[in-house]
Design an enzyme around this catalytic site. Structure first.
Site, PDB file in Angstrom:
ATOM      1  N   HIS A  30      59.910  28.002   7.595  1.00 51.13           N
ATOM      2  CA  HIS A  30      58.826  27.382   6.829  1.00 51.13           C
ATOM      3  C   HIS A  30      58.811  25.883   7.094  1.00 51.13           C
ATOM      4  CE1 HIS A  30      56.114  26.497   3.500  1.00 51.13           C
ATOM      5  NE2 HIS A  30      56.947  25.517   3.164  1.00 51.13           N
TER       6      HIS A  30
ATOM      7  N   SER B 198      30.781  41.343  26.895  1.00 55.15           N
ATOM      8  CA  SER B 198      31.383  40.502  25.850  1.00 55.15           C
ATOM      9  C   SER B 198      32.819  40.900  25.563  1.00 55.15           C
ATOM     10  CB  SER B 198      30.550  40.588  24.562  1.00 55.15           C
ATOM     11  OG  SER B 198      30.500  41.931  24.071  1.00 55.15           O
TER      12      SER B 198
ATOM     13  N   GLY C 172      48.587  41.058  51.473  1.00 57.99           N
ATOM     14  CA  GLY C 172      47.511  40.864  52.429  1.00 57.99           C
ATOM     15  C   GLY C 172      46.608  39.706  52.101  1.00 57.99           C
TER      16      GLY C 172
ATOM     17  N   SER D  74      43.352  44.759  41.215  1.00 55.72           N
ATOM     18  CA  SER D  74      41.946  45.093  41.047  1.00 55.72           C
ATOM     19  C   SER D  74      41.063  43.932  41.484  1.00 55.72           C
ATOM     20  CB  SER D  74      41.659  45.436  39.583  1.00 55.72           C
ATOM     21  OG  SER D  74      41.921  44.317  38.754  1.00 55.72           O
TER      22      SER D  74
END
Length: 624
Positions: A607, A329, A185, A293
């Site tokens: 490494h 925060s 939508g 949301s």
């Protein structure tokens, strides 16, 4: 090689800093398999092709699926196509070039003929350019044709919401052979792509470069001198907008290429198999709610989108306020503090909890405060609520913020700032879904679901055919969690019960440096251990011993692993440091696969790499 497989199937705030009173705040069934192999050569520059074809049954009708792959020097291309035969001889489906037809019996030669016919279809589409030979990977099928289950519905699956969760579910549904549609939508990509994860990372990337280039001391240690560092605010904003547009187009094209129908309009449930949208309607055997949301704005805060705004407007970077108050925060607030301070703003956090970054592991939180807060133009107040926020006018009138004690709700202070970002979390978006039509009542706004993501009605029973994933169900409000939930839901629809282990889902805060975690904090783990009667072990290491971090002159940070002392079960891992968001996945995958802490002890890491930080933690694990 051509391979064929047939299968039947609170007190007042204390003061710190100069700005204000502040504190350092299916259909799966028994199967039989036969395999036939035929050599195939392509007249092209690519390496020999591999085609895998599988015949199966879906609701009584045979299904032909072909996986076509070839290698060139750059990449592996995988292209899928699905062709379906007529389910009834009296009402045959329209024939298409190379489309498989239902054999009169199950004899191998007829199946082989069907496979070869379908394969010819793939070759034809390849010659026409439907199968791309460019780009790192193409998932677009040359042809998709799959009727809805038994012809009873328009679709096997309809997804409401085309965000990251809906997109992930749609792709997996197509891979499982489901005729799929997605209803949107607003705009494809949802919050993450358009107003969240994606554009915020663009702002963080650009502002992070500005911070690095302005850090003369750091550059001097690397033998670099840079004078007069400047940036273009609109250019940075355009980078964020352009990235969102690019990703949105990619998501749209990927779904179209796979044959997902994109239906535009606000969706409303009529029953558990019927949806209306834009004065139209469609039916589906299964429906997934993936509506996401919206930013949560507490009462008393007036949003004008210019001086008082949520992350939706902050991402536009219309201006850079000299002083910004950030309410909350958490991850959103921290990331924007990183952006604003890098571009020259002062920041004050307003936090309702007793400490800043309340969701963090306590030890990581202290280090984050030392690295992300103290050296920067940031202060904060804790144990207070912003009970009233009044917008201002940029450059003319300040924003006023009324601060009230968290416990007593008494007004204790007032702040005047140039702008205020409301970063108090997000609220599920289920407006207009008409959940009452399926007897569902939301819980604090969230759609109730079980562990399989099936929606539950007001009596706790499963609503047949309706599922809910992502922010709308509230289990874990992260884009990648939504996608994982969607995939798990599709698996469950197919009879392959797959439950997502939310404890294995990683999360990250993309500050500079980053913070990432998976599982529990040390405090949560200790509480769990006390309640259930076991001991935990915590192992830690620092980035200061890592060669790669030292080479970058960015050795601030640490990693910690939390696990059960008796069973070696990994309970959580936290990392703060350079590229922490990229380093967390080894622990995440270990938790997801049920691995013990000792299983990681002997893993080999290259490494010199930052991955040796987690390697160092794993090597500290004692034998069980």
């Amino acid at each position: 090689m051509f391979t064929m497989t047939s299968t039947s199937i609170a007190g007042a705030p204390r003061a710190v800093g100069a700005r204000a009173a502040v504190s350092r705040k299916t259909a799966a069934s028994a199967t039989t398999t036969t395999t036939t192999t035929t050599t195939h050569r392509r007249a092209s520059s690519a390496a020999p092709a591999t085609v895998r074809a599988r015949a199966s049954s879906f609701n009584g009708a045979p299904v032909m699926s072909i996986r076509y792959a070839y290698r060139d020097r750059a990449s592996l291309r995988v292209v899928s196509a699905v062709a379906r035969a007529a389910s009834r001889r009296s009402r045959p489906a329209p024939r298409l070039p190379g489309r498989a037809t239902r054999p009169s019996d199950n004899s191998a030669p007829q199946w082989r003929s069907s496979f070869l016919s379908a394969r010819a279809m793939i070759d034809e589409h390849s010659r026409r350019g439907a199968i791309s030979a460019k780009g790192p990977r193409s998932r677009a099928p040359a042809f998709v044709a799959f009727a809805a289950a038994k012809g009873e519905y328009d679709y096997d699956l309809v997804i409401i919401g085309a965000g990251v969760g809906g997109h992930g579910a749609a792709l997996h549904a197509v891979e499982c052979g489901l005729k799929t549609a997605i209803i949107e939508g607003d705009v494809i990509g949802g919050t993450c792509v358009n107003r969240g994860c994606v554009p915020s990372k663009a702002l963080l990337a650009a502002s992070g470069r500005v911070r690095d280039m302005k850090n003369a001391d750091h550059l001097k240690m690397l033998g670099i001198e840079v004078d007069d560092v400047r940036f273009d605010r609109q250019g940075i904003a355009d980078h964020a907008t352009g990235l969102a547009t690019n990703i949105r187009n990619n998501l749209t094209n990927s779904m179209k290429g796979l044959g997902v129908d994109i239906l535009l309009g606000a969706a409303t449930l009529r029953d558990n198999h019927t949806i209306s949208y834009s004065n139209k309607k469609c039916t589906a055997k299964n429906i997934i709610i993936a509506t996401g949301s919206t930013p949560f704005v507490p009462p008393g805060i007036e949003i004008d989108g210019k001086t008082v705004f949520t992350s939706d407007d902050a991402l536009k970077l219309d201006w850079i306020p000299p002083w910004v108050a950030i309410i909350g925060s958490g991850y959103i607030g921290l990331e924007f503090s990183d952006v604003y301070t890098a571009l020259g703003s002062d920041v004050t956090f307003i936090e309702a909890m007793p400490k800043i970054m309340p969701g963090f592991d306590a030890e990581i939180g202290k280090q984050a405060e030392r690295i992300l807060i103290q050296p920067r133009n940031i202060d904060y107040v804790t144990d207070v609520l912003a009970t009233k926020v009044t917008p201002g006018i940029p450059g003319e009138k300040p924003v006023t913020i009324e601060l009230s004690d968290f416990k007593t709700r008494e007004v204790v202070d007032q702040m005047e700032v140039d702008a205020c970002l409301v970063a108090t979390g997000r609220a599920p978006y289920t407006e207009g879904l008409n959940l009452e039509a399926i007897s569902v009542e939301t819980q604090r706004g969230f759609v109730p679901v079980n562990e399989k993501m099936q929606v539950l009605d007001k009596d706790g029973g499963v609503v047949e055919g309706v599922w809910c994933i992502g922010d709308a169900n509230g289990k874990m409000m992260l884009a990648h969690a939504a996608s994982a939930q969607g995939i798990a839901a599709i698996e469950c629809m197919q009879g392959r019960d797959r439950v997502l282990n939310h404890n294995s889902v990683p999360a990250a805060c993309f500050t500079h440096p980053e913070v990432s975690f998976v599982g529990l904090t040390e405090e949560q783990a200790r509480d769990k251990a006390k309640e259930e009667g076991f001991e935990i072990t915590v192992k830690k290491t620092s980035f200061k011993a890592n060669s790669k971090a030292l080479a970058e002159k960015e050795a601030d940070g640490m990693a910690k692993l939390i696990y059960r002392s008796d069973t070696q079960e990994i309970l959580g891992m936290w990392i703060m440091g350079l590229h922490a968001a990229d380093l967390i996945h080894e622990a995440s995958n270990a938790i997801n696969n049920g691995m013990k802490a000792t299983d990681l002890k002997f893993a080999v890491h290259a490494h010199p790499t930052l991955a040796e930080v987690v390697d160092e933690v794993f090597k500290q694990v004692e034998h069980a």
